[in-house]
Write a protein that holds these residues in place. Sequence first.
Motif, PDB file in Angstrom:
ATOM      1  N   GLY A 118       0.889  -1.308   0.150  1.00 21.52           N
ATOM      2  CA  GLY A 118       0.241   0.086  -0.075  1.00 21.52           C
ATOM      3  C   GLY A 118       1.201   1.271   0.047  1.00 21.52           C
ATOM      4  N   HIS A 119       2.087   1.164  -0.020  1.00 22.41           N
ATOM      5  CA  HIS A 119       2.895   2.306   0.160  1.00 22.41           C
ATOM      6  C   HIS A 119       2.941   3.098  -1.090  1.00 22.41           C
ATOM      7  N   PHE A 120       3.124   2.717  -2.230  1.00 18.83           N
ATOM      8  CA  PHE A 120       3.153   3.211  -3.234  1.00 18.83           C
ATOM      9  C   PHE A 120       1.879   3.647  -3.870  1.00 18.83           C
ATOM     10  N   GLU A 121       0.848   3.037  -3.323  1.00 20.76           N
ATOM     11  CA  GLU A 121      -0.687   3.521  -3.539  1.00 20.76           C
ATOM     12  C   GLU A 121      -0.637   4.890  -3.175  1.00 20.76           C
ATOM     13  N   GLY A 122      -0.364   4.884  -1.792  1.00 22.51           N
ATOM     14  CA  GLY A 122      -0.511   6.255  -0.900  1.00 22.51           C
ATOM     15  C   GLY A 122       0.310   7.378  -1.491  1.00 22.51           C
ATOM     16  N   VAL A 123       1.529   6.891  -2.239  1.00 25.52           N
ATOM     17  CA  VAL A 123       2.286   7.975  -2.608  1.00 25.52           C
ATOM     18  C   VAL A 123       1.856   8.477  -3.700  1.00 25.52           C
ATOM     19  N   LEU A 124       1.342   7.588  -4.745  1.00 27.23           N
ATOM     20  CA  LEU A 124       0.616   8.149  -5.917  1.00 27.23           C
ATOM     21  C   LEU A 124      -0.638   8.975  -5.510  1.00 27.23           C
ATOM     22  N   ASN A 125      -1.433   8.717  -4.595  1.00 28.77           N
ATOM     23  CA  ASN A 125      -2.317   9.199  -4.007  1.00 28.77           C
ATOM     24  C   ASN A 125      -2.357  10.689  -3.626  1.00 28.77           C
ATOM     25  N   VAL A 126      -1.225  10.825  -2.864  1.00 27.41           N
ATOM     26  CA  VAL A 126      -0.874  12.037  -2.370  1.00 27.41           C
ATOM     27  C   VAL A 126      -0.335  13.011  -3.423  1.00 27.41           C
ATOM     28  N   MET A 127       0.623  12.466  -4.320  1.00 31.04           N
ATOM     29  CA  MET A 127       1.108  13.053  -5.369  1.00 31.04           C
ATOM     30  C   MET A 127       0.259  13.719  -6.423  1.00 31.04           C
ATOM     31  N   ASN A 128      -0.844  12.865  -6.627  1.00 29.71           N
ATOM     32  CA  ASN A 128      -1.923  13.429  -7.522  1.00 29.71           C
ATOM     33  C   ASN A 128      -2.745  14.474  -7.011  1.00 29.71           C
ATOM     34  N   ARG A 129      -2.793  14.364  -5.725  1.00 29.15           N
ATOM     35  CA  ARG A 129      -3.519  15.886  -5.157  1.00 29.15           C
ATOM     36  C   ARG A 129      -2.539  16.906  -5.076  1.00 29.15           C
ATOM     37  N   LEU A 130      -1.432  16.476  -4.669  1.00 31.04           N
ATOM     38  CA  LEU A 130      -0.458  17.925  -4.548  1.00 31.04           C
ATOM     39  C   LEU A 130      -0.267  18.382  -6.217  1.00 31.04           C
ATOM     40  N   MET A 131      -0.161  17.640  -7.022  1.00 32.87           N
ATOM     41  CA  MET A 131       0.198  18.202  -8.239  1.00 32.87           C
ATOM     42  C   MET A 131      -0.967  18.625  -8.895  1.00 32.87           C
ATOM     43  N   THR A 132      -2.292  18.227  -8.642  1.00 32.79           N
ATOM     44  CA  THR A 132      -3.522  18.929  -8.783  1.00 32.79           C
ATOM     45  C   THR A 132      -3.567  20.529  -8.452  1.00 32.79           C
ATOM     46  N   ILE A 133      -3.212  20.400  -7.203  1.00 34.00           N
ATOM     47  CA  ILE A 133      -3.333  21.677  -6.439  1.00 34.00           C
ATOM     48  C   ILE A 133      -2.112  22.672  -7.209  1.00 34.00           C
ATOM     49  N   ILE A 134      -0.931  22.280  -7.143  1.00 30.84           N
ATOM     50  CA  ILE A 134       0.203  23.008  -7.513  1.00 30.84           C
ATOM     51  C   ILE A 134       0.422  23.445  -9.246  1.00 30.84           C
ATOM     52  N   LYS A 135       0.075  22.172  -9.798  1.00 28.92           N
ATOM     53  CA  LYS A 135       0.279  22.219 -11.386  1.00 28.92           C
ATOM     54  C   LYS A 135       1.627  22.728 -11.988  1.00 28.92           C
ATOM     55  N   SER A 136       2.566  22.538 -11.256  1.00 25.54           N
ATOM     56  CA  SER A 136       3.998  22.731 -11.982  1.00 25.54           C
ATOM     57  C   SER A 136       4.307  22.125 -13.136  1.00 25.54           C
ATOM     58  N   LYS A 137       5.030  22.717 -13.824  1.00 28.68           N
ATOM     59  CA  LYS A 137       5.581  22.218 -15.257  1.00 28.68           C
ATOM     60  C   LYS A 137       6.838  21.332 -14.798  1.00 28.68           C
ATOM     61  N   ASP A 138       7.482  21.682 -13.544  1.00 26.32           N
ATOM     62  CA  ASP A 138       8.746  20.756 -13.301  1.00 26.32           C
ATOM     63  C   ASP A 138       8.677  20.168 -11.963  1.00 26.32           C
ATOM     64  N   LEU A 139       9.014  19.019 -11.943  1.00 27.80           N
ATOM     65  CA  LEU A 139       8.931  18.202 -10.623  1.00 27.80           C
ATOM     66  C   LEU A 139      10.549  17.873 -10.435  1.00 27.80           C
ATOM     67  N   TYR A 140      10.774  17.902  -9.016  1.00 26.43           N
ATOM     68  CA  TYR A 140      12.176  17.565  -8.917  1.00 26.43           C
ATOM     69  C   TYR A 140      12.153  16.423  -7.739  1.00 26.43           C
ATOM     70  N   MET A 141      12.756  15.220  -8.370  1.00 26.79           N
ATOM     71  CA  MET A 141      12.709  13.989  -7.201  1.00 26.79           C
ATOM     72  C   MET A 141      14.188  13.292  -7.475  1.00 26.79           C
ATOM     73  N   GLY A 142      14.352  12.462  -6.070  1.00 25.44           N
ATOM     74  CA  GLY A 142      15.534  11.746  -6.120  1.00 25.44           C
ATOM     75  C   GLY A 142      15.707  10.580  -6.702  1.00 25.44           C
ATOM     76  N   GLU A 143      16.761  10.199  -7.199  1.00 25.66           N
ATOM     77  CA  GLU A 143      16.966   8.931  -7.457  1.00 25.66           C
ATOM     78  C   GLU A 143      17.089   7.950  -6.476  1.00 25.66           C
ATOM     79  N   LYS A 144      17.272   8.246  -5.229  1.00 24.52           N
ATOM     80  CA  LYS A 144      17.353   7.423  -4.000  1.00 24.52           C
ATOM     81  C   LYS A 144      16.138   6.705  -3.925  1.00 24.52           C
ATOM     82  N   ASP A 145      15.098   7.288  -4.335  1.00 19.94           N
ATOM     83  CA  ASP A 145      13.866   6.731  -4.202  1.00 19.94           C
ATOM     84  C   ASP A 145      13.308   6.449  -5.615  1.00 19.94           C
ATOM     85  N   TYR A 146      14.314   5.290  -6.294  1.00 17.68           N
ATOM     86  CA  TYR A 146      14.080   4.921  -7.645  1.00 17.68           C
ATOM     87  C   TYR A 146      12.683   4.852  -8.079  1.00 17.68           C
TER      88      TYR A 146
END
Length: 269
Positions: A118-146
């Motif tokens: 259920g971990h990634f389902e939760g990550v996708l859920n919150v990222m979907n919500r955050l990106m709906t709010i922020i609508k940025s063209k550029d997202l920055y994420m780390g390869e540590k969490d590949y």
Amino acid sequence: MKIITSIFDLNKEIKDYKNIGFVPTMGGIHAGHISLIKASQNKKSKTIVSIFVNPTQFNKGDDFKQYPRNIKKDIGILEKLNVEYLFTPNTKDIYKSKAKKFNLKKKDKILCAKYRIGHFEGVLNVMNRLMTIIKSKDLYMGEKDYQQLYLIKKFLSKKFKVRINSCPTIRINNIALSTRNKLLKKRSIKKASEIALFLKKVKYKSKFEGTKLASYLDNYKKKLEKKYHIKVDYLEFRDEKSLKLNNFKNKYRLFVAYEIDNVRLIDNY
Ligand code: AMP
């Protein structure tokens, strides 16, 4: 730096900005997070950092409770970096609207998805919500969490037409920086550093020994568990693009997850 807690205020504030760089985090800001912020600032975009410890991505209640939080210190660091916006929403606000639920298919239930149900389902859920709010063209994420990066690219990049800027893993003494490292005892930090060095060598050797070495991985896993008294969830070579078990023809990485002091550490090389 403007600190914004409500979605309404954030929308008002950023509605006229076209190029915003978004750096989602769960706080405990360290050099890994800072590298993402600097990558955004190098693009000359205004930067929004979010700090939100997302309850739906924790598969163990204790892990959520114990997750290190230090918002005062974080604010100090972000201010020094001249970040324009810090978004610190509360759980009720983030989860008040209805939104699509994500379910992983069998072929994606590998690596961390196999061990943190259920971990990634939760990550996708919150990222979907955050990106709906922020609508940025550029997202920055780390390869540590590949794997996280892989799944966000797969499920969300098209929907939001967002460029996902993946940033290299920042390590100190060979250990990938992570907010959870604060929970490690001194003794375990030393062990983690030795383990990381060992795994780096395994990756290096694999360039010459390929499949032959891969067949030793199970032995290495057992050796690590015995020598360091840790529980290794997985130690696997996987294709860099597809995350399929590797055939040593395309670019590949060595993925590891293990528990030490009840703290789960991940990395990839
Ligand atoms: P977290 O706060 O752990 O959810 O991480 C927020 C973002 O920072 C994610 O995109 C992570 O992949 C990234 N990140 C965390 N640790 C590191 C690191 N050591 N090096 C590079 N990026 C990192």
